[in-house]
Write an enzyme that holds these catalytic residues in place. Structure first.
Site, mmCIF file in Angstrom:
data_model
loop_
_atom_site.group_PDB
_atom_site.id
_atom_site.type_symbol
_atom_site.label_atom_id
_atom_site.label_comp_id
_atom_site.label_asym_id
_atom_site.label_seq_id
_atom_site.Cartn_x
_atom_site.Cartn_y
_atom_site.Cartn_z
ATOM 1 N N ASP A 67 -25.671 15.192 72.260
ATOM 2 C CA ASP A 67 -24.871 16.321 71.755
ATOM 3 C C ASP A 67 -25.289 16.729 70.340
ATOM 4 O O ASP A 67 -24.459 16.683 69.434
ATOM 5 C CB ASP A 67 -23.398 15.877 71.785
ATOM 6 C CG ASP A 67 -22.414 17.003 71.546
ATOM 7 O OD1 ASP A 67 -22.801 18.178 71.674
ATOM 8 O OD2 ASP A 67 -21.256 16.695 71.218
ATOM 9 N N ASP B 283 -27.117 21.555 76.778
ATOM 10 C CA ASP B 283 -26.165 20.750 76.022
ATOM 11 C C ASP B 283 -25.846 19.462 76.778
ATOM 12 O O ASP B 283 -25.860 19.435 78.012
ATOM 13 C CB ASP B 283 -24.876 21.544 75.768
ATOM 14 C CG ASP B 283 -24.125 21.060 74.530
ATOM 15 O OD1 ASP B 283 -24.523 20.029 73.945
ATOM 16 O OD2 ASP B 283 -23.130 21.720 74.143
ATOM 17 N N HIS C 258 -18.606 12.564 72.291
ATOM 18 C CA HIS C 258 -17.797 12.520 71.073
ATOM 19 C C HIS C 258 -17.314 11.114 70.740
ATOM 20 O O HIS C 258 -16.187 10.924 70.262
ATOM 21 C CB HIS C 258 -16.623 13.496 71.158
ATOM 22 C CG HIS C 258 -17.033 14.920 70.939
ATOM 23 N ND1 HIS C 258 -16.135 15.970 70.900
ATOM 24 C CD2 HIS C 258 -18.259 15.487 70.746
ATOM 25 C CE1 HIS C 258 -16.782 17.105 70.700
ATOM 26 N NE2 HIS C 258 -18.072 16.831 70.608
ATOM 27 N N GLU D 280 -21.913 24.383 65.964
ATOM 28 C CA GLU D 280 -21.234 24.437 67.278
ATOM 29 C C GLU D 280 -19.950 23.627 67.258
ATOM 30 O O GLU D 280 -18.941 24.014 67.844
ATOM 31 C CB GLU D 280 -22.179 23.905 68.365
ATOM 32 C CG GLU D 280 -21.630 24.055 69.794
ATOM 33 C CD GLU D 280 -20.868 22.848 70.285
ATOM 34 O OE1 GLU D 280 -20.248 22.930 71.367
ATOM 35 O OE2 GLU D 280 -20.861 21.811 69.599
ATOM 36 N N GLU D 281 -19.983 22.484 66.576
ATOM 37 C CA GLU D 281 -18.854 21.563 66.618
ATOM 38 C C GLU D 281 -17.688 22.031 65.746
ATOM 39 O O GLU D 281 -17.875 22.623 64.681
ATOM 40 C CB GLU D 281 -19.303 20.173 66.142
ATOM 41 C CG GLU D 281 -20.392 19.546 66.987
ATOM 42 C CD GLU D 281 -19.895 19.046 68.328
ATOM 43 O OE1 GLU D 281 -18.706 19.275 68.665
ATOM 44 O OE2 GLU D 281 -20.680 18.400 69.045
#
Length: 370
Positions: free
Chosen positions: A168, A243, A334, A205-206
Site C-alpha cells: 500500500d 493498489d 493498514h 492518497e491516505e
C-alpha cells in the site's frame, strides 16, 4: 482507500470472505442484498457479484510470437531492489517522502521519460499545511491520447508506529518502474506516437485522521480538478489504478461496465500466460485451490459497492477506469505487518507481466487499427 458500507463489526464475526455463498447475516444487512445473488463480504462491505457477459475486444491480440517475446522479458533483481528503495516510511512532508519522490523521478528520467511534478499545498488534520507532489511521467509529452497506469506513493500516517506500506503501495510503484525498465526497448516507439503511455504516482492518497471527502486522495482530487479545467481529461483513454498488490493469492474483479471489454483482455492475457506455463509458481504459490478457478482475475463483476481510491475524482468526470485492487484486501492492510515479509515476488512478477502485456497490446492494437 475505503470500502463503502460501514458494517465492519460484522466482518470480524462472519470472517473476511465467503466467495459466492450467502451467509446468515443480520436482517438489516440482508435487506442490502438482492436475493439469489453471489455475495462477497470483505472488511464489512457487501459486494454483489455478477457473472460477466464479456464484450469482444476491439483490437488485435499480440501474435503468439510477440506475446512470448514480451512475456519473457523480466528483471526480478531490479524489481526487488526497487521495492527496497521505496519501502521506507514516506508520509507526506517527511524526508522519506522526498527521498522516494526523487528516486521515482530519477528512475524514469534515466529511461528517457518526460517527468513533471504537479505540486500544491493543502491543510490536513494533525499535521497542518503540507506540500504535495503528484509525479506525472509521459513517454511522449506531446501525445494526443494516453493509456494511464497509476498508483500512490505516500504511506499512511500512523503516529509513532513505523508503517512501511509494502502492498500500500510500495509494490505497485516498484512494478511500474520495473515495467518501464524491462520494456524500455519496446516502449521507445511510443515516444513519438499520438497514442502513448503515462504513469501517475499520486501523492496524499491516505487519510491523516479519518477517511472523508476532504481527508483523503488529496493528489488525485487536485489533479482531476486541474485537468478538467484544462480539458486534458479527454486525452485519457483509460486510467488503470494499481493498489494493494504484492501479497499472495489476490483476486480481482471488474468494477465498471464501461471497461468490461478491457477487463476481458486482462482475463485473456492471464489465460494465455497460464496455458503456456509462463506464470511463475502459479500453482504452487497457493493461487490454485481445490474447486476454485486457477486465476487472479475473476470472470465476475462487483456492482453494488465501490472502493474509494484515487480513481474516484476521475471516475466522477467520466474517465474510464480499470481498478486493479484485490478483494478481499490483504490481511495486513493498514497494519505494521504490511512490510517486505508479506511480499510474494512470484505473484508480483506475474502481475507485472500481465500489466505489461496489457499495456503493449493496448498500445500496439489501437495504433495498428487507427
Amino acid at each position: 482507500m475505503r470500502l463503502i458500507y460501514n458494517l465492519r463489526q460484522y466482518s470480524k464475526l462472519y470472517g473476511n470472505l465467503l466467495d459466492h455463498v450467502r451467509i446468515n447475516a443480520p436482517s438489516f444487512m440482508q435487506n442490502l442484498l438482492l436475493p439469489n445473488k453471489k455475495i462477497i463480504y470483505n472488511l464489512g462491505s457487501a459486494f454483489e457479484v455478477h457473472d460477466l457477459d464479456l464484450l469482444p475486444y476491439k483490437t488485435d491480440e499480440l501474435t503468439d510470437r510477440h506475446f512470448h517475446e514480451i512475456a519473457q522479458l523480466s528483471d526480478v533483481k531490479h524489481l526487488k531492489e526497487t521495492v527496497k528503495e521505496i519501502l521506507i516510511p514516506r508520509i507526506v512532508g517527511s524526508p522519506g517522502h522526498a527521498k522516494v519522490r526523487k528516486f521515482i523521478v530519477k528512475s524514469l528520467e534515466d529511461l528517457g521519460w518526460s517527468v513533471n511534478l504537479n505540486s500544491f499545498h493543502d491543510s490536513v488534520p494533525i499535521l497542518g499545511n503540507l506540500h504535495f507532489h503528484n509525479i506525472i511521467a509521459k513517454l511522449n509529452p506531446k501525445a494526443e491520447r494516453y493509456l494511464v497506469i497509476a498508483c500512490h506513493y505516500d504511506s499512511k500516517y500512523m503516529g509513532d508506529v513505523e508503517f512501511l506500506a509494502a502492498t500500500d503501495s510500495a509494490v505497485p510503484c516498484a512494478m511500474m518502474l520495473n515495467m518501464a525498465k524491462v520494456l524500455q526497448q519496446q516502449l521507445e516507439h511510443y515516444k513519438n506516437t499520438e497514442l502513448s503511455l503515462m504513469f501517475i504516482f499520486f501523492d496524499g492518497e491516505e487519510a491523516f485522521k479519518e477517511w472523508s471527502p476532504k481527508d483523503s486522495i488529496y493528489g488525485a482530487r487536485h489533479l482531476a480538478k486541474k485537468w478538467e479545467r484544462e480539458e486534458f481529461l479527454q486525452k485519457i483513454d483509460i486510467l488503470m489504478l494499481l493498489d494493494l498488490l504484492g501479497a499472495p493469492d489476490p483476486k480481482f474483479y471488474s468494477f465498471f461496465s464501461k471497461t468490461e471489454s478491457w477487463y476481458s483482455r486482462i482475463l485473456n492475457i492471464e489465460d494465455r500466460l497460464s496455458d503456456t506455463g509462463m506464470m511463475e509458481r502459479y500453482v504452487s504459490s497457493g493461487v490454485s485451490r481445490p474447486q476454485e478457478p486457477n486465476r487472479y482475475f475473476q470472470p465476475n463483476a462487483l456492482r453494488s459497492s465501490h472502493i474509494e481510491d484515487d480513481h474516484i475524482p476521475f471516475l466522477r468526470r467520466n474517465v474510464p477506469i480499470l481498478h486493479i485492487i484485490p478483494v478481499p484486501f490483504p490481511q495486513v492492510w493498514h497494519t505494521p505487518d504490511d512490510n517486505e515479509d508479506v511480499i510474494d515476488y512470484s505473484t508480483t512478477e506475474n502481475l507485472r507481466r500481465i500489466v505489461s502485456l496489457f499495456a503493449m497490446e493496448y498500445l500496439e492494437g489501437i495504433t495498428n487499427n487507427a
